[in-house]
Scaffold this motif. Sequence first.
Motif, short mmCIF file in Angstrom:
data_model
loop_
_atom_site.label_atom_id
_atom_site.label_comp_id
_atom_site.label_asym_id
_atom_site.label_seq_id
_atom_site.Cartn_x
_atom_site.Cartn_y
_atom_site.Cartn_z
N ILE A 1 52.02 41.44 -17.41
CA ILE A 1 51.44 42.75 -17.68
C ILE A 1 51.48 42.98 -19.18
O ILE A 1 52.55 42.93 -19.80
CB ILE A 1 52.22 43.86 -16.95
N ILE A 2 50.32 43.19 -19.78
CA ILE A 2 50.24 43.47 -21.22
C ILE A 2 50.04 44.96 -21.37
O ILE A 2 49.03 45.52 -20.94
CB ILE A 2 49.08 42.68 -21.86
N GLN A 3 51.00 45.61 -21.96
CA GLN A 3 51.05 47.07 -21.97
C GLN A 3 50.71 47.62 -23.35
O GLN A 3 51.00 47.02 -24.38
CB GLN A 3 52.47 47.51 -21.59
N GLY A 4 50.08 48.77 -23.36
CA GLY A 4 49.85 49.49 -24.61
C GLY A 4 48.91 48.79 -25.58
O GLY A 4 49.12 48.83 -26.79
N VAL A 5 47.85 48.14 -25.07
CA VAL A 5 46.90 47.48 -25.96
C VAL A 5 46.08 48.53 -26.69
O VAL A 5 45.55 49.45 -26.07
CB VAL A 5 45.97 46.54 -25.17
N GLY A 6 45.98 48.42 -27.99
CA GLY A 6 45.21 49.39 -28.76
C GLY A 6 44.89 48.85 -30.13
O GLY A 6 45.00 47.66 -30.39
N TYR A 7 44.45 49.73 -31.02
CA TYR A 7 44.14 49.33 -32.39
C TYR A 7 44.55 50.46 -33.32
O TYR A 7 44.65 51.63 -32.90
CB TYR A 7 42.65 48.99 -32.53
N PRO A 8 44.79 50.17 -34.61
CA PRO A 8 45.27 51.20 -35.55
C PRO A 8 44.25 52.32 -35.74
O PRO A 8 43.03 52.08 -35.75
CB PRO A 8 45.47 50.41 -36.85
N ASN A 9 44.74 53.53 -35.88
CA ASN A 9 43.90 54.71 -36.17
C ASN A 9 42.69 54.81 -35.23
O ASN A 9 41.54 54.84 -35.67
CB ASN A 9 43.41 54.65 -37.62
N PRO A 10 42.92 54.86 -33.95
CA PRO A 10 41.79 54.91 -33.00
C PRO A 10 40.96 56.17 -33.15
O PRO A 10 41.48 57.25 -33.46
CB PRO A 10 42.49 54.86 -31.63
N ASP A 11 39.64 56.03 -32.94
CA ASP A 11 38.76 57.21 -33.03
C ASP A 11 38.48 57.81 -31.65
O ASP A 11 37.65 58.69 -31.51
CB ASP A 11 37.45 56.85 -33.72
N ARG A 12 39.19 57.32 -30.63
CA ARG A 12 39.11 57.83 -29.26
C ARG A 12 37.75 57.58 -28.59
O ARG A 12 37.44 58.19 -27.57
CB ARG A 12 39.47 59.32 -29.20
N SER A 13 36.98 56.66 -29.13
CA SER A 13 35.72 56.31 -28.49
C SER A 13 35.97 55.22 -27.45
O SER A 13 36.47 54.14 -27.78
CB SER A 13 34.72 55.79 -29.53
N HIS A 14 35.64 55.50 -26.20
CA HIS A 14 35.79 54.49 -25.15
C HIS A 14 34.95 53.25 -25.48
O HIS A 14 35.39 52.12 -25.28
CB HIS A 14 35.33 55.04 -23.80
N PHE A 15 33.73 53.47 -25.98
CA PHE A 15 32.80 52.37 -26.19
C PHE A 15 33.29 51.45 -27.32
O PHE A 15 33.27 50.23 -27.19
CB PHE A 15 31.41 52.91 -26.50
N LYS A 16 33.73 52.04 -28.43
CA LYS A 16 34.23 51.21 -29.53
C LYS A 16 35.50 50.48 -29.11
O LYS A 16 35.70 49.31 -29.44
CB LYS A 16 34.49 52.06 -30.77
N SER A 17 36.35 51.17 -28.36
CA SER A 17 37.59 50.53 -27.91
C SER A 17 37.29 49.32 -27.04
O SER A 17 37.94 48.27 -27.16
CB SER A 17 38.44 51.53 -27.13
N MET A 18 36.29 49.43 -26.17
CA MET A 18 35.91 48.30 -25.33
C MET A 18 35.38 47.15 -26.16
O MET A 18 35.71 45.98 -25.94
CB MET A 18 34.86 48.73 -24.29
N ASP A 19 34.53 47.47 -27.16
CA ASP A 19 33.97 46.41 -28.01
C ASP A 19 35.07 45.72 -28.81
O ASP A 19 35.03 44.51 -29.01
CB ASP A 19 32.91 47.00 -28.95
N ILE A 20 36.05 46.48 -29.28
CA ILE A 20 37.17 45.89 -30.00
C ILE A 20 37.96 44.97 -29.08
O ILE A 20 38.35 43.86 -29.46
CB ILE A 20 38.08 46.99 -30.59
N TRP A 21 38.18 45.42 -27.87
CA TRP A 21 38.93 44.59 -26.91
C TRP A 21 38.17 43.29 -26.62
O TRP A 21 38.73 42.20 -26.58
CB TRP A 21 39.17 45.36 -25.62
N HIS A 22 36.85 43.42 -26.42
CA HIS A 22 36.04 42.25 -26.06
C HIS A 22 35.91 41.25 -27.20
O HIS A 22 35.82 40.04 -26.96
CB HIS A 22 34.64 42.69 -25.62
N THR A 23 35.86 41.74 -28.44
CA THR A 23 35.68 40.85 -29.59
C THR A 23 37.00 40.45 -30.23
O THR A 23 37.03 39.51 -31.04
CB THR A 23 34.80 41.51 -30.66
#
Length: 232
Positions: free
Chosen positions: A39-61
């Motif tokens: 289980i990989i917990q708390g995946v995120g990126y610094p200073n998130p802008d709370r956009s679901h779409f950008k978060s998904m693209d960051i995760w995918h790339t």
Amino acid sequence: SPGIAIAENRAIELSGSTVGLHPALAPMADLYNEGLCSIIQGVGYPNPDRSHFKSMDIWHTADTSATGDGWLGRYFDSECCGFGKGESGTREGGAAKQNNPQIGIALGREAPLATKGRRSSAIAFESAYLFRWTGQDADKSLADVYQAIANAGGSAPVVGNSGFLTRTALDAQISSATIRRAVAATARVAYPNSDLARQLQMVASMINAGLSTRVYYVSMGGFDTHAGQGGE
């Protein structure tokens, strides 16, 4: 929130962890405790802008710019492209093995960005029955063309645009027939009646059939539960 929290005495304890799982996830807890899943917990990126779409693209790339190829696609390009079922880097008869068109399989309407590389991309389909060449259904005159491509087998030359299209059509035909045969095999165990379970059942059938696929990609939505989280 008290309205969505799972009571501590109902949460399933994970071995060596301070994290508990929802009581409906008992089978997953068993896999975790046996060392068969992570289980990989708390995946995120610094200073998130709370956009679901950008978060998904960051995760995918796997890139905070949210641009570029998918991280699994880069794996396909660097480790799998051009070597078929064999080990990457090996050659037979002095020539690189052919591409493996089934190197990645995604269950869904389209291959997710994570699986898209520059040279390789996952095959995507929702239904094994629909994953087939349907031209002859609409126009019987195309049947001979289709059969000629199928009969070409591994000898189809890749010369110019015509050769590339023929090779691509042949790869698609071989993948379609192979995958449909694999999925049609009788399941050894019963699966629940849910979209995720159906995807996993198809994956299990393909693994059992010995496909050379390196990555199977399944997905499940419905996590935006708000106040209904406890029941979900």
